[in-house]
Motif scaffolding. Structure first.
Motif, mmCIF file in Angstrom:
data_model
loop_
_atom_site.group_PDB
_atom_site.id
_atom_site.type_symbol
_atom_site.label_atom_id
_atom_site.label_comp_id
_atom_site.label_asym_id
_atom_site.label_seq_id
_atom_site.Cartn_x
_atom_site.Cartn_y
_atom_site.Cartn_z
ATOM 1 N N GLY A 154 0.827 -1.206 0.000
ATOM 2 C CA GLY A 154 0.000 0.000 0.000
ATOM 3 C C GLY A 154 0.859 1.252 0.000
ATOM 4 O O GLY A 154 2.085 1.191 0.201
ATOM 5 N N PRO A 155 0.249 2.423 -0.194
ATOM 6 C CA PRO A 155 1.017 3.674 -0.295
ATOM 7 C C PRO A 155 1.793 4.036 0.971
ATOM 8 O O PRO A 155 2.810 4.720 0.900
ATOM 9 C CB PRO A 155 -0.047 4.731 -0.602
ATOM 10 N N GLY A 156 1.323 3.529 2.143
ATOM 11 C CA GLY A 156 2.018 3.850 3.392
ATOM 12 C C GLY A 156 2.842 2.699 3.921
ATOM 13 O O GLY A 156 3.231 2.709 5.106
ATOM 14 N N ALA A 193 4.206 4.762 -2.116
ATOM 15 C CA ALA A 193 4.382 6.105 -2.676
ATOM 16 C C ALA A 193 4.457 7.197 -1.615
ATOM 17 O O ALA A 193 5.113 8.227 -1.813
ATOM 18 C CB ALA A 193 3.234 6.404 -3.639
ATOM 19 N N ASP A 194 3.800 6.983 -0.457
ATOM 20 C CA ASP A 194 3.748 8.041 0.561
ATOM 21 C C ASP A 194 4.803 7.894 1.657
ATOM 22 O O ASP A 194 4.932 8.783 2.517
ATOM 23 C CB ASP A 194 2.364 8.044 1.239
ATOM 24 N N ILE A 226 4.675 -7.560 4.247
ATOM 25 C CA ILE A 226 4.417 -6.116 4.266
ATOM 26 C C ILE A 226 4.811 -5.566 5.635
ATOM 27 O O ILE A 226 4.367 -6.060 6.671
ATOM 28 C CB ILE A 226 2.933 -5.827 3.988
ATOM 29 N N VAL A 227 5.650 -4.533 5.633
ATOM 30 C CA VAL A 227 5.945 -3.792 6.859
ATOM 31 C C VAL A 227 4.840 -2.756 7.019
ATOM 32 O O VAL A 227 4.713 -1.838 6.191
ATOM 33 C CB VAL A 227 7.318 -3.103 6.787
#
Length: 352
Positions: A23-25, A70-71, A127-128
């Motif tokens: 995910g973006p975060g 992305a973020d 995923i972290v």
């Protein structure tokens, strides 16, 4: 990808699952090493109140970044990029409760954990989660530290937290109950960082006691199945008792013995949690009172302890490489659990 999924006590399956999406975060890593500990064995047999099945377990994790949301870098002022070598914290504080704002992140009241509320490291990819990044819980692995060593930084961090609370002084006599990997790490930290004096290692498993003693070279070993541990410690200390005692085992009797063998102003760490079905001990309160003893709980670690563990490994102040005595492929991950349960290795690491 392959992942070890917990469904229920005694129902843990290595199965094919979809590769997770970043995910973006979040940050996605290719897992290189996830080491095992007694907690994993407990989860296998008993589950855990914070673990909602099905869940990928494993919480002593090191890997390589393959994707950065992305973020992430803009949000956290970081510079993560694919190819970075990283270690992941296991205990994840919230960062904003009373305990966290006091700097007591190891006892955050809202703590979540990798491998419990978030999918863990017995998998090819992981995923972290954003919460780990928010509390600076993704750590760069120093260039001279292997992935297997870095995966041992998490339990190492727990031992650092415990010893930080004890006020250990140079030359103190130390007794460690439990000749497992965490007991060995406690001895290495106490010597390498705190410069303790005489070190006594106690266990009831003769094979494990010899294996660990060969590695960490305590000054004395005591087989608690064969001798009166308290009497022997008193004999070895000229009747004074031990300055520092760490119970790195889930045995009630060791906590009672720790109080009985403590010297005046002795410091005791109840490091290993007791079984939920039998969590009480008998304590002679007058011994605590008249000897002015200090009894500490020790629970997990804070993100900062993980960073310090990696630093100690990198500088050689506290070596761990030789304590990792079994490397197991992910296909044989359940064999790793058996090896841990039977005490047939010091530290076992799984390599997807």
């Amino acid at each position: 990808m392959k992942a070890l999924r917990f469904y229920a006590p005694e129902d843990v399956r290595l199965e094919d699952v979809p590769e997770p999406e970043c995910g973006p975060g979040e940050v996605k890593i290719k897992v290189k090493n996830t080491s095992t500990c007694g907690t994993d064995v407990k989860i296998l047999h008993n589950g855990h109140q914070n673990l909602t099945p099905p869940r990928t377990i494993g919480h002593e994790i090191a890997g390589e970044v393959v994707e950065v949301g992305a973020d992430v870098n803009a949000t956290h002022g970081s510079s993560w990029a694919p190819g970075d070598r990283v270690q992941v914290i296991a205990a994840v504080p919230c960062g904003h409760c009373h305990e966290c704002t006091k700097g007591w992140m190891a006892v955050c009241e809202n703590q979540t954990s990798v491998g419990y509320q978030y999918d863990g490291g017995f998998a090819e990819y992981m995923i972290v989660p954003e919460q780990v990044l928010k509390v600076d819980g993704l750590n760069r692995i120093p260039d001279n530290v292997g992935y297997d060593e870095a995966s041992a930084a998490e339990p190492f961090a727990c031992a650092i937290n415990a010893q930080e609370l004890l006020g250990i002084e140079e030359g103190d006599t130390l007794v460690v109950f439990g000749a497992g990997p965490i007991g060995c790490m406690h001895i290495r930290i106490a010597r390498g960082v705190h410069k303790v004096g005489k070190v006594i290692l106690v266990d009831v498993n003769a094979q494990r006691l010899k294996m660990s003693a060969d590695a960490v070279q305590p000054d004395e070993v005591i087989n608690g199945a064969e001798v009166d541990v308290v009497a022997r410690v008193m004999e070895l200390t000229g009747g004074r008792g031990a300055d520092v005692i760490i119970t790195a085992t889930a045995a009630n009797v060791t906590q009672e013995q720790a109080i009985a063998m403590a010297a005046r102003n002795g410091r005791i760490s109840f490091f290993g949690g007791l079984p939920k079905t039998n969590p009480t001990i008998t304590c002679d309160s007058n011994v605590v009172h008249y000897r002015q003893l200090h009894i500490h709980g020790a629970n997990g670690s804070a993100p900062e302890h993980n960073k310090r563990a990696l630093e100690y490994i990198s500088t050689g102040q506290v070596p761990v490489k030789d304590l990792i005595t079994e490397h197991i492929p992910l296909e044989r991950v359940l064999d790793a659990f058996s090896i841990v349960q039977n005490g047939e290795a010091i530290k076992v690491t799984v390599e997807p």
